[in-house]
Design an enzyme around this catalytic site. Structure first.
Site, short mmCIF file in Angstrom:
data_model
loop_
_atom_site.label_atom_id
_atom_site.label_comp_id
_atom_site.label_asym_id
_atom_site.label_seq_id
_atom_site.Cartn_x
_atom_site.Cartn_y
_atom_site.Cartn_z
N CYS A 36 39.06 42.45 47.06
CA CYS A 36 38.24 41.32 46.92
C CYS A 36 37.62 40.66 48.21
CB CYS A 36 38.29 40.24 46.26
SG CYS A 36 39.11 40.80 44.43
N LYS A 55 29.52 34.02 44.13
CA LYS A 55 30.61 34.41 44.10
C LYS A 55 31.05 35.21 45.38
CE LYS A 55 34.26 37.03 43.20
NZ LYS A 55 35.51 36.67 42.60
N1 SAJ Z 1 45.48 35.52 53.30
C1 SAJ Z 1 45.62 35.27 54.50
N2 SAJ Z 1 45.83 33.77 54.85
C2 SAJ Z 1 45.52 32.83 53.76
C3 SAJ Z 1 45.32 33.14 52.59
C4 SAJ Z 1 45.24 34.70 52.21
O1 SAJ Z 1 46.06 36.07 55.40
O2 SAJ Z 1 45.57 31.86 54.32
C5 SAJ Z 1 45.37 37.03 52.88
C6 SAJ Z 1 46.40 37.36 51.69
O3 SAJ Z 1 47.73 37.71 52.37
C7 SAJ Z 1 45.76 38.71 51.34
C8 SAJ Z 1 44.15 38.06 51.43
O4 SAJ Z 1 44.03 37.11 52.62
O5 SAJ Z 1 45.90 40.03 52.00
C9 SAJ Z 1 43.55 37.76 50.20
O6 SAJ Z 1 44.21 37.09 49.39
P1 SAJ Z 1 43.77 35.75 48.75
O7 SAJ Z 1 45.10 35.02 48.08
O8 SAJ Z 1 43.12 34.80 49.56
O9 SAJ Z 1 42.65 36.16 47.46
P2 SAJ Z 1 42.57 37.33 46.44
O10 SAJ Z 1 41.96 38.65 47.06
O11 SAJ Z 1 44.02 37.45 45.80
O12 SAJ Z 1 41.91 36.62 45.38
C10 SAJ Z 1 40.60 36.21 46.01
C11 SAJ Z 1 40.20 34.70 45.36
N3 SAJ Z 1 39.15 34.27 46.09
C12 SAJ Z 1 39.19 32.79 46.67
O13 SAJ Z 1 40.15 32.51 46.61
C13 SAJ Z 1 37.93 32.53 47.11
C14 SAJ Z 1 40.02 34.70 43.86
O14 SAJ Z 1 40.02 33.36 43.57
C15 SAJ Z 1 39.18 35.91 43.52
O15 SAJ Z 1 38.89 35.63 42.06
C16 SAJ Z 1 39.41 37.17 43.84
O16 SAJ Z 1 39.65 37.18 45.27
C17 SAJ Z 1 38.47 38.09 43.44
O17 SAJ Z 1 38.77 38.76 42.29
O18 SAJ Z 1 37.22 37.95 43.93
#
Ligand code: SAJ
Length: 400
Positions: free
Chosen positions: A259, A205
């Site tokens: 996360c 995880k």
């Molecule tokens: N972000 C970027 N660039 C990207 C992707 C995301 O800047 O290309 C930023 C987003 O804007 C945000 C942050 O990263 O600020 C996180 O967003 P996210 O959509 O990547 O992830 P979370 O935090 O909403 O959810 C993540 C997910 N993990 C993965 O994709 C590996 C989700 O599946 C998990 O369940 C969740 O964390 C968790 O609860 O751990």
């Protein structure tokens, strides 16, 4: 079949899980420490925003299968879904909520029960923290109790789809626990249920979110380098990603949420001498808001009476969640540094304690410096002509 489930923690993971199980025929007792959360849910309403969650909660509560309360009760299955924040200073994992939740269920846990930890936890927590508490405080010293870590993996904004569709990892403290956990998840998950031990599940995880953080850090660093060269990073990344084995993520104003910006520290805290790349990636992402601030300061300095518009406060597109949001941090710094008159637009919330919210139209009409901080759908139709004569800092590559 395990008929009664007690879910401790009715937040972004616990509430969707509890209500979903309620609609699948389980009798669910949802436990939360906050009175307003309990009252809201028992009215069949929700306290968080997530597509279709309102319908699910209403249906589970009205069928009589979901009831929220403040104390755990006897059940066949216990699911712990409480937060594991970072303790400061030092970015150390704080597992006190998991400990407290385990203590709260311990008097109700009986032989044959299944205890599942869905909270994200440092490696070793299931066997080193949860198991000893249950041994000391559960009836029969936890003999015959099955204990497993089953990390949640749902993406905010797609929780209900991913709750059912994603593959799940289940890692027990022993083989029987793993089997019992796998049987439970197989009763409602369409994805594959993958069996391992507790420590591997914990590390998997943490590694998933670390993978994403490190890859976003690469995108963020490349975007800063592109800026030096006068190159559009989003166009460059789209081109590089046409290589069959390249998939660079998207740069932004930093990484937020509870996360991705947190979990890599759980790995680093346990292995400070080894987690070089992981810690550096965290710092790269944490420093990106300062880089955006430099752009805003420089733009504001060009105007006599700067009016600075921030588009978006949420931590990512199309959610109302402001936790650990780089956009929120940037808006606060613009305000605190007194760079000019500040206008803030966040279409996913109706009111905010810190900022009077402006509309997109207000900002387009009045601001001479505009920082686009979140790629909400509401901002996606914006065109370059609408920013003519103004300074635009587009941190998400929305306006072309
Ligand atoms: N972000 C970027 N660039 C990207 C992707 C995301 O800047 O290309 C930023 C987003 O804007 C945000 C942050 O990263 O600020 C996180 O967003 P996210 O959509 O990547 O992830 P979370 O935090 O909403 O959810 C993540 C997910 N993990 C993965 O994709 C590996 C989700 O599946 C998990 O369940 C969740 O964390 C968790 O609860 O751990």
């Amino acid at each position: 079949m395990n008929r009664t489930v007690c879910v401790v923690g009715l937040g972004y993971i616990g509430l969707p899980t509890a209500s979903f199980l309620g609609t699948k025929g389980y009798r669910v007792i949802g436990v939360d420490a906050q009175a307003h959360v309990i009252e809201t849910i028992n009215r069949g309403e929700i306290h968080i925003v997530e597509p279709d969650l309102d319908i699910l909660v209403k249906s589970a509560v009205h069928s009589g299968n979901l009831r929220a309360t403040d104390v755990p009760q006897e059940a066949d299955v216990f699911i712990i879904a409480v937060p594991t924040p970072l303790a400061q200073p030092g970015n150390r994992p704080d597992v006190s909520f998991v400990e407290a939740a385990t203590r709260s269920i311990a008097p109700h846990v009986r032989p044959g029960n299944l205890v599942l930890i869905e909270s994200t936890i440092p490696v070793g927590t299931t066997t080193g923290v949860v198991l000893p508490i249950l041994r000391a405080e559960a009836a029969n010293g936890a003999d015959g109790v099955h204990i497993a870590h089953c990390p949640e993996r749902v993406l905010p904004g797609r929780v209900l789809v991913e709750l059912v569709g994603n593959d799940r990892i289940v890692g027990g403290v022993d083989a029987e626990s793993t089997e019992a956990a796998a049987a439970f998840y197989s009763s409602f998950v369409n994805g594959e249920v993958l069996k391992t031990d507790a420590a591997t599940a914990e590390m998997a995880k943490l590694s998933e979110n670390t993978f994403r953080d490190v890859n976003i850090a690469l995108a963020n660093e490349l975007s800063i380098i592109c800026d030096r060269h006068g190159i559009d990073p989003w166009q460059m990344i789209a081109l590089a990603n046409r290589h069959p084995r390249v998939n660079i993520l998207q740069p932004g104003p930093g990484v937020g949420g509870h996360c991705i910006a947190v979990d890599p520290w759980f790995i680093a805290a346990a292995a400070p001498g080894q987690a070089h790349l992981i810690s550096t990636a965290r710092r790269v992402n944490d420093n990106k808001p300062e880089w955006v601030m430099e752009k805003i300061r420089a733009a504001a300095a060009r105007f006599k009476k700067p009016v600075i518009g921030c588009l978006g406060l949420a931590f990512k597109a199309n959610v109302d969640d402001l936790r650990e949001s780089p956009a929120l941090g940037i808006a606060r710094r613009v305000r605190d540094e007194g760079l000019g008159e500040l206008l803030v637009c966040e279409p996913h919330i109706t009111a905010n304690r810190e900022f009077d919210l402006a509309t997109l139209d207000d900002i387009l009409r009045r601001a001479n410096v505009i920082a686009l901080l979140v790629d909400h759908t509401a901002f996606r139709g914006l065109r370059a002509e609408q920013f003519a004569g103004r300074a635009l800092i587009d941190t998400r590559g929305v306006v072309r």
